[in-house]
Design an enzyme around this catalytic site. Structure first.
Site, PDB file in Angstrom:
ATOM      1  N   LEU A  35       0.835  -1.217   0.000  1.00  0.00           N
ATOM      2  CA  LEU A  35       0.000   0.000   0.000  1.00  0.00           C
ATOM      3  C   LEU A  35       0.864   1.259   0.000  1.00  0.00           C
ATOM      4  O   LEU A  35       0.345   2.364  -0.022  1.00  0.00           O
ATOM      5  CB  LEU A  35      -0.909   0.010   1.231  1.00  0.00           C
ATOM      6  N   SER A  36       2.192   1.089  -0.006  1.00  0.00           N
ATOM      7  CA  SER A  36       3.081   2.254   0.079  1.00  0.00           C
ATOM      8  C   SER A  36       2.888   3.248  -1.077  1.00  0.00           C
ATOM      9  O   SER A  36       2.829   4.450  -0.829  1.00  0.00           O
ATOM     10  CB  SER A  36       4.541   1.816   0.151  1.00  0.00           C
ATOM     11  N   THR A  80      11.622  -3.876   0.942  1.00  0.00           N
ATOM     12  CA  THR A  80      10.845  -4.869   1.671  1.00  0.00           C
ATOM     13  C   THR A  80      11.278  -6.282   1.303  1.00  0.00           C
ATOM     14  O   THR A  80      12.333  -6.467   0.667  1.00  0.00           O
ATOM     15  CB  THR A  80       9.324  -4.591   1.497  1.00  0.00           C
ATOM     16  N   LYS A  84      15.831  -6.638   2.627  1.00  0.00           N
ATOM     17  CA  LYS A  84      16.238  -5.702   3.683  1.00  0.00           C
ATOM     18  C   LYS A  84      17.685  -5.889   4.158  1.00  0.00           C
ATOM     19  O   LYS A  84      18.301  -4.941   4.649  1.00  0.00           O
ATOM     20  CB  LYS A  84      15.286  -5.818   4.878  1.00  0.00           C
ATOM     21  N   GLU A  96      23.596   4.433  12.064  1.00  0.00           N
ATOM     22  CA  GLU A  96      24.130   3.632  13.178  1.00  0.00           C
ATOM     23  C   GLU A  96      23.114   2.553  13.587  1.00  0.00           C
ATOM     24  O   GLU A  96      23.466   1.391  13.819  1.00  0.00           O
ATOM     25  CB  GLU A  96      24.416   4.606  14.329  1.00  0.00           C
ATOM     26  N   ASP A 120      11.707   0.482  10.473  1.00  0.00           N
ATOM     27  CA  ASP A 120      10.893  -0.642  10.960  1.00  0.00           C
ATOM     28  C   ASP A 120      10.905  -0.708  12.479  1.00  0.00           C
ATOM     29  O   ASP A 120       9.891  -1.015  13.102  1.00  0.00           O
ATOM     30  CB  ASP A 120      11.445  -1.974  10.427  1.00  0.00           C
ATOM     31  N   TYR A 234       0.092  -6.180   7.039  1.00  0.00           N
ATOM     32  CA  TYR A 234      -1.030  -5.239   7.128  1.00  0.00           C
ATOM     33  C   TYR A 234      -2.088  -5.477   6.053  1.00  0.00           C
ATOM     34  O   TYR A 234      -3.101  -4.797   6.008  1.00  0.00           O
ATOM     35  CB  TYR A 234      -0.537  -3.790   7.077  1.00  0.00           C
ATOM     36  N   GLY A 255      -1.180  -5.140  11.765  1.00  0.00           N
ATOM     37  CA  GLY A 255       0.028  -4.694  11.076  1.00  0.00           C
ATOM     38  C   GLY A 255      -0.012  -3.262  10.566  1.00  0.00           C
ATOM     39  O   GLY A 255       1.039  -2.649  10.346  1.00  0.00           O
TER      40      GLY A 255
HETATM   41  P1  ATR Z   1      12.162  -9.582   5.388  1.00  0.00           P
HETATM   42  O1  ATR Z   1      13.519  -9.010   5.153  1.00  0.00           O
HETATM   43  O2  ATR Z   1      11.068  -8.685   4.916  1.00  0.00           O
HETATM   44  O3  ATR Z   1      11.952 -10.022   6.802  1.00  0.00           O
HETATM   45  P2  ATR Z   1      13.031 -12.175   4.512  1.00  0.00           P
HETATM   46  O4  ATR Z   1      14.409 -11.850   4.946  1.00  0.00           O
HETATM   47  O5  ATR Z   1      12.833 -12.846   3.205  1.00  0.00           O
HETATM   48  O6  ATR Z   1      12.130 -10.878   4.448  1.00  0.00           O
HETATM   49  O7  ATR Z   1      12.355 -13.043   5.678  1.00  0.00           O
HETATM   50  C1  ATR Z   1      11.118 -13.659   5.525  1.00  0.00           C
HETATM   51  C2  ATR Z   1      10.811 -14.518   6.761  1.00  0.00           C
HETATM   52  O8  ATR Z   1       9.583 -15.220   6.510  1.00  0.00           O
HETATM   53  C3  ATR Z   1      11.854 -15.578   7.059  1.00  0.00           C
HETATM   54  O9  ATR Z   1      11.909 -15.791   8.456  1.00  0.00           O
HETATM   55  C4  ATR Z   1      11.287 -16.812   6.358  1.00  0.00           C
HETATM   56  O10 ATR Z   1      11.716 -18.031   6.893  1.00  0.00           O
HETATM   57  P3  ATR Z   1      13.063 -18.754   6.362  1.00  0.00           P
HETATM   58  O11 ATR Z   1      14.212 -18.062   7.032  1.00  0.00           O
HETATM   59  O12 ATR Z   1      12.915 -20.170   6.746  1.00  0.00           O
HETATM   60  O13 ATR Z   1      13.071 -18.549   4.849  1.00  0.00           O
HETATM   61  C5  ATR Z   1       9.817 -16.616   6.639  1.00  0.00           C
HETATM   62  N1  ATR Z   1       8.986 -17.373   5.699  1.00  0.00           N
HETATM   63  C6  ATR Z   1       8.736 -17.059   4.409  1.00  0.00           C
HETATM   64  N2  ATR Z   1       7.922 -17.990   3.854  1.00  0.00           N
HETATM   65  C7  ATR Z   1       7.664 -18.909   4.820  1.00  0.00           C
HETATM   66  C8  ATR Z   1       6.872 -20.096   4.882  1.00  0.00           C
HETATM   67  N3  ATR Z   1       6.174 -20.517   3.831  1.00  0.00           N
HETATM   68  N4  ATR Z   1       6.821 -20.770   6.062  1.00  0.00           N
HETATM   69  C9  ATR Z   1       7.514 -20.349   7.129  1.00  0.00           C
HETATM   70  N5  ATR Z   1       8.276 -19.220   7.145  1.00  0.00           N
HETATM   71  C10 ATR Z   1       8.348 -18.517   6.013  1.00  0.00           C
END
Ligand code: ATR
Length: 296
Positions: A35-36, A80, A84, A96, A120, A234, A255
């Site tokens: 939605l950003s 996102t 990140k 920092e 965040d 969210y 969210g």
């Molecule tokens: P962000 O930087 O926005 O947090 P990310 O680094 O890709 O995005 O992290 C996504 C999180 O959602 C991770 O903890 C991921 O788990 P893994 O470390 O095992 O990949 C979790 N996640 C994403 N899809 C998932 C799923 N289907 N079931 C469980 N955890 C999931």
């Protein structure tokens, strides 16, 4: 004579400045449900700023190329899932706080130099405050170990909470737990707690029927205390995770609270650079007309 020349130059500089449209974006994959763009475009319009905000859905194989040309195309961005942490290596400098967290969700292009921030953590703490008075001494469980989790864990630890990180990939939970001196486990390792926060992307639109914690109702029913439960997703407004928590008698934090708080802080960071907009750019000390027009 000198006065007239200066006024004419100022008028000209203002014209250029006003017509220099600044571009912002949200970088992620997938990102089309964010939605950003709607939120920031409305804010830019209301603030009468010459800026537009768009989606940048960038597949992992294209991320490096996208970031290398980012500075020439954008004045700033939100970052996102899943970038990140990866984005940091493409930035010239990070705040920092972002360094301590190890994740960036906001970029500012300052005269060609890319600077990373983390809003965040501010957003997550502002959201938590709406449902819980003090975090000191509280037991918190954080689901997920990605970039968003890093900000949430950092904020919780700083506020004095005891944190356990549960993640699908144990190695990632272990690393995060080591970085922030927390406990860790798999998603099934639930234990009684005061706060339970989902930072994973599970349950996000359009996959709204899933939850990272299918056992939530059963687990909470058998625990003595009901945690405050927060989701950083969210969209939808009430995720399956939050719906389960609510029907188990928990207080929930949606969210959107974190989303709006981090966005407000992001806007403040970006618009800080607009402060000389209506004053004489040649005499205000704002760095001159050209620098105010090209940097965010
Ligand atoms: P962000 O930087 O926005 O947090 P990310 O680094 O890709 O995005 O992290 C996504 C999180 O959602 C991770 O903890 C991921 O788990 P893994 O470390 O095992 O990949 C979790 N996640 C994403 N899809 C998932 C799923 N289907 N079931 C469980 N955890 C999931």
């Amino acid at each position: 004579m000198h006065k007239f020349v200066v006024s004419a130059m100022v008028r000209e500089a203002n014209k250029i400045y006003k017509s220099a449209m600044k571009k912002y974006c949200v970088i992620g994959y997938p990102v089309k449900y964010s939605l950003s763009p709607r939120l920031f475009n409305t804010a830019f319009k209301k603030a009468k700023l010459s800026a537009k905000y768009e989606f940048a859905e960038v597949a992992p194989g294209d991320f490096g190329k996208f970031m290398r040309s980012f500075g020439a195309n954008f004045a700033g961005a939100n970052v996102t899932i899943p970038y990140k942490q990866d984005v940091i290596k493409y930035l010239d400098k990070i705040s920092e706080e972002a360094r301590k967290i190890g994740a960036v969700n906001v970029i500012v292009n300052k005269k060609g130099k890319l600077i990373g921030y983390n809003t965040d953590v501010f957003g997550a703490m502002a959201a938590l405050k709406t449902g819980i008075k003090s975090l000191r001494g509280k037991r918190a469980i954080v689901l997920g170990a990605g970039g968003a989790a890093r900000a949430v864990v950092y904020g919780l630890k700083k506020a004095g909470a005891y944190v356990t990180i549960l993640n699908r990939t144990l190695a990632r939970a272990k690393k995060l737990a080591r970085d922030f001196k927390c406990e860790f486990g798999g998603l099934e390792d639930f234990a009684p707690c005061d706060i339970l926060i989902n930072t994973t992307s599970v349950g996000m639109w359009p996959n709204i029927k899933v939850t990272p914690f299918p056992d939530l109702k059963k687990q909470i029913a058998s625990a003595q205390k009901r945690p405050v439960v927060m989701d950083i997703i969210y969209r939808p407004h009430i995720t399956k995770f939050l719906r389960d928590a609510k029907s188990a008698g928990c207080r929930i934090i949606t969210g959107d609270k974190m989303f709006y708080a981090q966005a407000a802080k992001t806007f403040k960071i970006w618009t800080h650079f607009y402060r000389f907009r209506n004053s004489d750019p040649l005499t205000s000390g704002g760095g001159g007309a050209s620098s105010t027009s090209v940097s965010p």
